[in-house]
Scaffold this motif. Structure first.
Motif: not given
Length: 468
Positions: A258-273
Motif C-alpha cells: 500500500v505504502a509503495s503503491m501510494a508513493a509510486v502512483n503519486n510519484m508517477v503522476q508527478k514525474y509523468a507530467a
C-alpha cells in the motif's frame, strides 16, 4: 479439549510439516491476491474499459490490501499466539484469544468500511485515481462496490491463519479457493455478458468473499485442537495486547504494498507530467497502469514467499513453546533454501518473459509505449526478487519465534524507510525511471540487515539459548 491433538508438530519430519502447512497457506494467499488480479485481467481485456479500467483498478488495489493487512495482523497474530499456547499446553489462553481476535476483526472491518464510504474521493485521490477524468470515474464505481464487501473479506482472511493454527490448513485453503472460483466464474459473465463494467468486477469479488466468510464461520464452531464456546467470545484486551504484536509483521508485509503503491502512483503522476513522452494527456496514465501490473505480479510472488514462511508459523510456534530449538533451526534452514529457489524462478520469469506477462493484461490492445515501458519496468523493478524473498521470510520467521520487536523494526526499515523513502528520493535524480529503480535498491539495503539478524538467530538456536 484434546491436549495432544497438535502434538504431531513436535514429532513429524520437518519437511512433511512444511509441505502440510505451507502449500495450503501459499494457495490461500495466492487466491486472496488473485481476487483483484483476476478482476484486472478481465477489465484490461474488455474493450470498453481497457487501460483506463486498468489504471482505476491499480488505484483501488492498495485499498483492498489495507483491509487484508489489518485482517492478517489479527489472524497471524492469533495463529502465532495460539500455536505457542498449545505448545505450552495453555489451552484456556488459546480459545479465549481466538474469540477476542474474531470480535476485534469484525469491529475493525466495520470501521474500515465506514471510513472508505465517508472519505471515498480523497482516498481515491491519495492513490492517484484522479490522473484523468475517465480513470477517476471508473475508480469511484469500482471502489463503491468493493467497500460493501470489506467486512466479509476481512473476516475470511483473518480466520484463515486461525484455522491453520487448529491444524487444518487444507480447510483454510479450500474456503478461500471456493470464493475465488466464484469470482472467476462470475467476472466474465458480469463484465462481458451483462456489460456491468467495474461494478460487475466488484460484485463478482464480493460474492466470492461472502462464500469464504460463511465457510470460515462454520469452521470456527467445529475446531479440533481448540474448542470454541460462548465463553470464548468474552473480550480479553490483555490477550489481544499479546497476540496483535505477533501479527504486526504480517500487517507490514501487506501494508508495504500500500505504502509503495501510494508513493509510486503519486510519484508517477508527478514525474509523468515532466516526462517528454508521458506528459501527453493521452498517454499519461500508462506508467501507473503498467507499474500497477508489475506490482500485481510482485504480489503473486509475495503470496508464495509469505505463504512459505507463514505456513511455518504454527510449526515454529509450537516447537518454541515445547522448547525444541533443534527443530526450529531445521525449519529456518529449509525455509531459506526454499525462498531462494522461489526467488530464482520468479527472477527468470520476469527477465525472460516480460512481454508475455504484459500480454495477460491486454497489452495487445495498447500502444507501443505501453509495451516498451512495461518490459523495462518488469526487468528493473523486480531485478532483486531473490533478496526480497529472503527479506520477507526473515520478518515472518522472527515473528513466529515470538520476537515481535525485532520483526517489526526490520519490517519498518524495509517497508517504510527504504521502500517509501527510495521511491520518493530517487525520482529527484532519475525522473520517472527513479520510481522503477526504487525497489531493487530497497531490497539490497534491507538484505544486509536481514542477513546479520538471521546469522545471529541461527547462532542463538545452535547454543539453545533462544527464548520464546
Amino acid at each position: 479439549m484434546n491436549d495432544n491433538s497438535n502434538s504431531f508438530m513436535e514429532n513429524l519430519p520437518i519437511g512433511t510439516l512444511m509441505r502440510k502447512f505451507s502449500i495450503p497457506c501459499i494457495t490461500s494467499l495466492l487466491v486472496a491476491a488473485l481476487y483483484n488480479i483476476v478482476d484486472q485481467i478481465f477489465i484490461a481485456n474488455a474493450a470498453y474499459l481497457g487501460s483506463y479500467g486498468n489504471a482505476a483498478n491499480t488505484a483501488i488495489f492498495p485499498l483492498t490490501v489495507v483491509a487484508l493487512a489489518i485482517a492478517v495482523m489479527f489472524g497471524d497474530g492469533c495463529c502465532t499466539f495460539v500455536s505457542l499456547s498449545l505448545g505450552r499446553k495453555e489451552d484456556e489462553s488459546a480459545h479465549r484469544d481466538i474469540g477476542t481476535s474474531v470480535i476485534a476483526v469484525i469491529v475493525t472491518s466495520l470501521v474500515v468500511t465506514a471510513l472508505y464510504a465517508i472519505f471515498q474521493d480523497p482516498i481515491i485521490a491519495m492513490f492517484g485515481g484522479t490522473i484523468n477524468d475517465e480513470t477517476f470515474a471508473l475508480s469511484k464505481e469500482y471502489f463503491t462496490w468493493i467497500t460493501v464487501g470489506i467486512p466479509f473479506y476481512m473476516f475470511g482472511q483473518a480466520l484463515n491463519p486461525i484455522i491453520r493454527s487448529d491444524g487444518s490448513p487444507k480447510f483454510a485453503m479450500a474456503s478461500t479457493l471456493a470464493g475465488a472460483v466464484v469470482n472467476i466464474i462470475l467476472d466474465p459473465i458480469f463484465i462481458y455478458v451483462c456489460q456491468w463494467g467495474m461494478m460487475g468486477a466488484a460484485v463478482a469479488t464480493i460474492l466470492g468473499q461472502i462464500l469464504t466468510a460463511i465457510l470460515s464461520a462454520w469452521y470456527l464452531f467445529h475446531m479440533k485442537a481448540v474448542k470454541i464456546s460462548k465463553s470464548s467470545f468474552a473480550f480479553h484486551f490483555n490477550l489481544l495486547k499479546k497476540s496483535v504484536p505477533l501479527g504486526i509483521t504480517s500487517l507490514l508485509s501487506q501494508i508495504s504494498i500500500v505504502a509503495s503503491m501510494a508513493a509510486v502512483n503519486n510519484m508517477v503522476q508527478k514525474y509523468a507530467a515532466l516526462d517528454p513522452v508521458f506528459s501527453d494527456p493521452e498517454v499519461s496514465h500508462i506508467p501507473m497502469a503498467v507499474l500497477g501490473i508489475v506490482l500485481k505480479f510482485f504480489q503473486i510472488m509475495i503470496s508464495v514467499v509469505v505463504g512459505l514462511a507463514a505456513g511455518c508459523i504454527p510449526i515454529v510456534g509450537y516447537n518454541m513453546g515445547a522448547k525444541r530449538s533443534d527443530r526450529v533451526k531445521g525449519i529456518l534452514t529449509r525455509l531459506m533454501i526454499c525462498e531462494v529457489a522461489v526467488g530464482a524462478v520468479f527472477l527468470l520469469i520476469v527477465e525472460c518473459f516480460p512481454a508475455v506477462l504484459l500480454g495477460i493484461f491486454g497489452a495487445a490492445n495498447e500502444s507501443e509505449l505501453y509495451t516498451e515501458f512495461g518490459i523495462f519496468a518488469f526487468r528493473v523493478h523486480l531485478s532483486m526478487v531473490i533478496l526480497g524473498c529472503v527479506n520477507k521470510a526473515s520478518f515472518i520467521f522472527l515473528q513466529a519465534l515470538g520476537k515481535a520487536a525485532a520483526s517489526t523494526i526490520l519490517s519498518l526499515i524495509r517497508e517504510i524507510a527504504f521502500g517509501v523513502g527510495f521511491t520518493l528520493v530517487l525520482p529527484m535524480f532519475f525522473g520517472l525511471n527513479g520510481v522503477v529503480y526504487s525497489m531493487p535498491v530497497a531490497e539490497i539495503c534491507t538484505f544486509v540487515i536481514a542477513a546479520i539478524l538471521l546469522m545471529k538467530t541461527y547462532r542463538s538456536l545452535n547454543s539453545d539459548t533462544l527464548t520464546a
